[in-house]
Design an enzyme around this catalytic site. Structure first.
Site, short mmCIF file in Angstrom:
data_model
loop_
_atom_site.label_atom_id
_atom_site.label_comp_id
_atom_site.label_asym_id
_atom_site.label_seq_id
_atom_site.Cartn_x
_atom_site.Cartn_y
_atom_site.Cartn_z
N HIS A 253 -2.10 10.87 8.85
CA HIS A 253 -2.45 9.60 8.21
C HIS A 253 -1.34 8.60 8.45
O HIS A 253 -0.16 8.93 8.29
CB HIS A 253 -2.71 9.80 6.72
CG HIS A 253 -3.78 10.81 6.46
ND1 HIS A 253 -5.11 10.52 6.59
CD2 HIS A 253 -3.71 12.14 6.16
CE1 HIS A 253 -5.82 11.61 6.35
NE2 HIS A 253 -5.00 12.60 6.09
N GLU B 185 -9.29 7.20 1.59
CA GLU B 185 -7.86 7.42 1.37
C GLU B 185 -7.53 8.86 1.70
O GLU B 185 -7.50 9.71 0.82
CB GLU B 185 -7.45 7.09 -0.08
CG GLU B 185 -7.26 5.62 -0.37
CD GLU B 185 -8.56 4.89 -0.67
OE1 GLU B 185 -8.56 3.66 -0.70
OE2 GLU B 185 -9.59 5.58 -0.86
N SER B 186 -7.34 9.15 2.98
CA SER B 186 -6.87 10.44 3.50
C SER B 186 -7.97 11.47 3.74
O SER B 186 -8.98 11.15 4.34
CB SER B 186 -5.71 10.97 2.65
OG SER B 186 -4.62 10.06 2.70
N SER C 105 -6.57 7.53 10.15
CA SER C 105 -6.66 8.88 9.59
C SER C 105 -7.34 9.79 10.59
O SER C 105 -8.26 9.37 11.31
CB SER C 105 -7.47 8.89 8.29
OG SER C 105 -6.77 8.27 7.24
N PHE D 161 0.85 -1.19 0.00
CA PHE D 161 0.00 0.00 0.00
C PHE D 161 0.88 1.23 0.00
O PHE D 161 1.79 1.36 0.83
CB PHE D 161 -0.93 0.02 1.21
CG PHE D 161 -1.89 1.18 1.19
CD1 PHE D 161 -3.09 1.09 0.49
CD2 PHE D 161 -1.60 2.36 1.85
CE1 PHE D 161 -3.97 2.16 0.45
CE2 PHE D 161 -2.48 3.44 1.82
CZ PHE D 161 -3.67 3.33 1.12
N PHE E 75 -8.82 1.99 10.65
CA PHE E 75 -9.23 1.06 9.60
C PHE E 75 -9.08 -0.39 10.08
O PHE E 75 -8.41 -0.68 11.07
CB PHE E 75 -8.40 1.29 8.34
CG PHE E 75 -8.69 2.60 7.66
CD1 PHE E 75 -9.61 2.69 6.63
CD2 PHE E 75 -8.03 3.76 8.06
CE1 PHE E 75 -9.87 3.90 6.00
CE2 PHE E 75 -8.29 4.98 7.44
CZ PHE E 75 -9.21 5.04 6.42
N GLU F 208 1.94 -0.82 8.43
CA GLU F 208 2.55 -2.09 8.07
C GLU F 208 4.08 -1.96 8.00
O GLU F 208 4.60 -1.05 7.37
CB GLU F 208 2.02 -2.57 6.72
CG GLU F 208 0.54 -2.95 6.75
CD GLU F 208 -0.38 -1.80 6.36
OE1 GLU F 208 -1.45 -2.06 5.83
OE2 GLU F 208 0.01 -0.63 6.60
N CYS G 157 -4.07 9.00 -0.74
CA CYS G 157 -2.96 8.04 -0.77
C CYS G 157 -3.31 6.87 -1.67
O CYS G 157 -4.27 6.92 -2.44
CB CYS G 157 -2.64 7.58 0.65
SG CYS G 157 -4.07 6.91 1.53
#
Length: 329
Positions: free
Chosen positions: A239, A66-67, A225, A9, A219, A243, A81
């Protein structure tokens, strides 16, 4: 967000900021008059969606899949992102504002991003900054593109307009961080934190700029976020891609400071990255316009060693770019 070990990602975001000038001060001459459904349709072009919204007197803030997105009377900020297609939204955005508001002119535009870890996974023009520039040049006659840092390693790209721009005080401070501390990143997983609020408290994010009105999301199974609003049209947004194989964190704010030294220290203590780059944009009316002088002398910072440092003077803005990393022992 990708779960660890399954797939890559791209945490590094594409960041677009557009300032508009309208013909009058009526309610219709405001980006905030545009309905949420209209914004949702625009975001479909980008390949992301709204998760939640918070607002105050000056700004609407949206946490996205995504952000984030921020909307004030005359400024639009979109930060995405992953493999989102942000720049495909520029033309429909301008068309939308012309139709819904009494647009006089675009005062300025800023598009920026760190170089991607896996540009080959991006879609269309976003695989290459040169292609992004060509796309923007077709829509703006006086665009100017820059690359700061080491183009064969870590660097940061910028596209803006070569004009006088925004005259009222304006500043943007960014910390883009990677090679993150494993223990710090565990907080942003469902194994450790129950929800977004829990992660905000456990991590210490709530203490970086006290008093912010925070909207956060954790998430599944990991990733985080948040947007924070402060009086006067100021915001913070964070954000986290936790991982281990591709960890990344971004911190951004337009809070004015003569010095960002204490804010940098707070953010670094919360996240403890292995490497980070810092950018500070400030126009001539901002109290932050001279903070580059302090940064120029900071060859080391909180246990980090400076790798690159550049200072640029545009027509109405000063830009400082600096990259730090932990010393190799």
């Amino acid at each position: 967000m990708a779960s660890a070990g399954e797939s890559f990602f791209e945490g590094a975001e594409k960041l677009l900021e557009v300032w508009f000038e309208f013909d009058d001060d009526s309610l219709e001459s405001s980006l905030r008059s545009i309905d949420r459904k209209v914004w949702e349709d625009l975001l479909k072009v980008v390949k992301c969606e709204i998760i939640s919204r918070t607002a105050d007197e000056d700004m609407d803030a949206y946490v996205l899949s995504e952000s984030s997105m921020f909307v004030t009377k005359d400024r639009f900020i979109l930060k995405t992102c992953g493999t989102t297609t942000l720049l495909y939204a520029v033309k429909p955005l301008i068309k939308l504002v012309k139709e819904k508001c009494r647009l006089k002119q675009i005062l300025d535009i800023f598009y920026s991003r760190k170089n991607f870890s896996r540009p080959d996974l991006q879609i269309g023009m976003h695989r290459n900054f040169s292609d992004e520039v060509s796309h923007l040049d077709k829509q703006f006659r006086n665009g100017a593109a820059y690359s700061l840092g080491r183009i064969n390693q870590d660097c940061w790209y910028l596209y803006t307009l070569d004009n006088a721009g925004v005259e009222r005080p304006d500043q943007t401070f960014e910390l883009l961080m990677w090679d993150m501390c494993r223990e710090k990143m565990r907080v942003f997983t469902k194994d450790v934190s129950e929800n977004g609020l829990d992660a905000t408290k456990r991590s210490g994010i709530c203490d970086i700029i006290p008093g912010a009105k925070i909207d956060e999301f954790l998430f599944e199974p990991c990733g985080y976020s948040m947007n924070g609003l402060l009086p006067g049209g100021y915001y913070i947004t964070i954000h986290v891609t936790p991982e281990e194989e591709f960890s990344y964190v971004s911190f951004e704010s337009n809070v004015p400071r003569e010095s960002y030294d204490e804010l940098v220290k707070k953010v670094l203590e919360v996240f403890r990255p292995g490497k980070f780059l810092m950018t500070i944009f400030a126009n001539k009316a901002s109290v932050a316009k001279d903070c580059h002088k302090e940064i120029n002398d900071a060859e080391s910072l909180q246990g980090y060693v400076r790798q690159d440092h550049q200072f640029c003077i545009f027509k109405n803005y000063n830009l400082t770019y600096t990259m730090y990393s932990r010393p190799i022992l």
